[in-house]
Design a protein around this motif. Structure first.
Motif, PDB file in Angstrom:
ATOM      1  N   SER B  46       0.907  -1.259   0.090  1.00 29.58           N
ATOM      2  CA  SER B  46      -0.005   0.121   0.132  1.00 29.58           C
ATOM      3  C   SER B  46       0.761   1.255  -0.114  1.00 29.58           C
ATOM      4  O   SER B  46       1.916   1.138   0.688  1.00 29.58           O
ATOM      5  N   SER B  48       0.871   5.981  -0.374  1.00 23.44           N
ATOM      6  CA  SER B  48       0.130   6.927  -0.334  1.00 23.44           C
ATOM      7  C   SER B  48       0.855   8.075  -1.272  1.00 23.44           C
ATOM      8  O   SER B  48       1.855   7.804  -1.407  1.00 23.44           O
ATOM      9  N   SER B  70      -3.011   7.241  -4.040  1.00 20.71           N
ATOM     10  CA  SER B  70      -2.834   6.248  -2.977  1.00 20.71           C
ATOM     11  C   SER B  70      -3.666   5.164  -3.427  1.00 20.71           C
ATOM     12  O   SER B  70      -4.480   5.226  -4.221  1.00 20.71           O
ATOM     13  N   GLY B  71      -3.075   4.107  -2.748  1.00 27.53           N
ATOM     14  CA  GLY B  71      -3.911   2.631  -2.992  1.00 27.53           C
ATOM     15  C   GLY B  71      -2.762   1.709  -3.019  1.00 27.53           C
ATOM     16  O   GLY B  71      -1.729   1.497  -2.241  1.00 27.53           O
ATOM     17  N   GLU B  72      -3.335   0.488  -3.604  1.00 28.64           N
ATOM     18  CA  GLU B  72      -2.449  -0.794  -3.516  1.00 28.64           C
ATOM     19  C   GLU B  72      -1.653  -1.128  -4.876  1.00 28.64           C
ATOM     20  O   GLU B  72      -2.319  -1.010  -5.901  1.00 28.64           O
ATOM     21  N   SER B 103      -7.409   4.077  -3.984  1.00 26.99           N
ATOM     22  CA  SER B 103      -8.152   4.100  -2.634  1.00 26.99           C
ATOM     23  C   SER B 103      -8.925   5.560  -2.682  1.00 26.99           C
ATOM     24  O   SER B 103      -9.899   5.800  -1.918  1.00 26.99           O
TER      25      SER B 103
END
Lengths: 386, 123
Positions: B46, B48, B70-72, B103
């Motif tokens: 993950s 940011s 942001s996210g995976e 996200s």
């Protein structure tokens, strides 16, 4: 992603246009040619210089495989004349200038009293002077040192502003350089020079270079430089000649293990640590730095400049730590990706006697590396043809 | 195909559904020169907005790729392991670097369109 400023050898300039930082930089007489060739210009040693034209790797390969042209007009040329010239040059340089006959060229150094390098340089014996060719970044410092140590009947003539320097390097450098020079350059031996005419004007042409390839360096008047450059480009057309920038100059010289002042040698290092005792003639008589260098050699150096190859493609660079047995024992002084060997190479200082496996701290990753003999690249025409 | 968005630090982002593909702008690859190594991150990680995604090595320098979203990380371009020069050859195509499942899609609002980015590179 371009937030971080690249290292000292790679400051950004624009493509052709000049950024804020570079507005005060001096231009070489070949500036217009570089702009026309769409060079990426960077500020280097106070000059606006081409870093690359169509890619460091392409320019590097061009020099190894055929022929490339370098504008190295930023280098300084200082002539020493007068009856006392030889004695003076002997006193301020480490190599044996008295061994030079007219036409001879030698790699040498100037050192402080404590043996630290002021600069590394070429000494040319010309018909009416000794010409010292010094690094651009050290030019002002060198000139001041030379002037303040002048003794006897000597005249110091700084010709840097009126002298351009073009390096023609690569296996096909001979026929290309030959087309612009009046003398038959095939007759000029390695590390020899000739005072000849180039396109009808007086010039010095030497069989020297910084790439490991056969090649010539042409010193001519700044006013003649653009036409000499154009004539070389034209003469080399059939060989695929092209310009090469500071980026390729750095990868080529590092593959040969040649020291770069400011990276691999500086005032804190002496010829003993830098493996440059071959240009340091302790037996020639007194010269500035001699006693300190002799004493250092007597007690043995603490550190030694070595070459290493690193595993993987992470590139060790100037300032990265060298680790032995989990402890940081030294620092990388030069590192790059070698286009010829297609692996990461570098040089740095380690405790004298260190051999074999080391690790390099590449931004937090310990990259395994092996100390290897220099040069890294052994197939350059300078070695394989002579 | 969705249009490209750009960051001030010269990454590009292309969003399809809720997945952002991220790479190095053509301007940035040209500034960096010959790219010889890309340190690809692990998938599943993950991140940011503003984090460093990777280091990109060119012959002359090293630069970091930042994520603007942001996210995976759900996919990395493993073809760059063998041929990082794809970034020079086709920076917004085969030279893509990784994909992130978003996200917070609202983060995209802060990015530039192609015209603004072009003006940015000339500024």
């Amino acid at each position: 992603m371009l937030r971080r400023a690249p290292g000292p050898s790679a400051r950004h300039g624009g493509r052709g246009d000049v950024g804020e930082k570079t507005k005060t930089a001096r231009r070489t007489p070949l500036h217009e040619a570089h702009v026309e060739l769409d060079a990426r210009l960077v500020e280097f040693a106070g000059f606006l210089m081409p870093m690359t034209y169509d890619g460091i790797v392409a320019e590097h390969r061009r020099v190894r495989e055929s022929v490339g042209l370098f504008d190295v007009s930023h280098m300084g040329e200082i002539h020493i004349r007068g009856d006392g010239a030889l004695d003076f040059v002997e006193r301020i340089t480490t190599n044996r200038a008295s061994a030079l006959d007219v036409g001879g060229v030698q790699y040498s150094a100037m050192c402080y009293q404590d043996g630290g390098f002021i600069d590394d340089l070429l000494v040319y014996r010309l018909s009416d002077s000794y010409m010292l060719v010094v690094n651009a970044a050290n030019h002002a410092k060198d000139l001041e040192w030379i002037r303040s140590h002048a003794a006897g009947d000597v005249e110091i003539d700084d010709a840097s502003d009126r002298t351009a320097l073009i390096a023609v390097q690569g296996p096909n450098a001979g026929p290309v350089a030959d087309r612009v020079a009046e003398d038959d350059l095939g007759e000029v031996g390695y590390y020899r020079s000739t005072e000849t005419n180039v396109l009808g004007s007086g010039a010095v042409v030497s069989r020297t270079g910084y790439t490991g390839e056969d090649g010539f360096e042409i010193y001519c008047g700044t006013d003649r430089a653009p036409e000499v450059w154009s004539a070389l480009m034209e003469a080399g057309h059939e060989y695929g000649v092209g310009p090469a920038g500071l980026g390729a100059r750095d990868t080529l010289r590092l593959e040969m293990g040649y020291a770069l002042y400011g990276n691999d040698i500086d005032e804190t290092r002496t010829p003993v640590e830098a493996n440059l005792m071959w240009i340091t003639r302790l037996k020639k008589g007194d010269f500035i730095g001699r006693d300190a260098i002799a004493a250092r050699r007597e007690r043995g150096p603490v550190a030694r400049l070595v070459g290493f190859e690193a595993e993987g493609r992470r590139i060790p660079r100037h300032g990265h730590g060298i680790i032995v047995g989990g402890e940081t024992v030294g620092e990388v002084t030069s590192g790059t990706f070698s286009p010829s060997l297609e692996r990461a190479i570098g040089m740095g200082y380690v405790p004298d006697g260190t051999n074999g496996g080391i690790e390099i701290d590449v931004r937090g990753t310990a990259v395994p590396a092996t100390i290897v003999p220099l040069p890294f690249y052994r197939d350059g025409t300078v070695r394989s043809k002579r | 195909m969705a249009k490209l968005l750009f960051t001030k630090s010269h990454e590009w982002v292309r969003v399809e559904d809720d997945v952002a593909t991220i790479g190095v702008s053509d301007y940035a690859q040209s500034e960096l020169g010959d790219i010889v190594f890309v340190e690809l991150p692990d998938t599943g990680k993950s991140v940011s907005s503003g984090d460093v995604l990777t280091s990109i090595e060119s012959v002359k320098s090293v630069s970091e790729l930042y994520t603007p979203v942001s996210g995976e990380i759900i996919e990395v371009n493993t073809a760059l392991d063998d041929d990082p020069g794809k970034i020079n050859e086709d920076p917004t195509g085969d030279g893509w670097v990784l994909r992130i499942k978003l996200s917070d899609p609202s983060e995209l609002d802060g990015l530039m369109g192609p015209e603004d980015y072009e003006a940015h590179t000339k500024g």
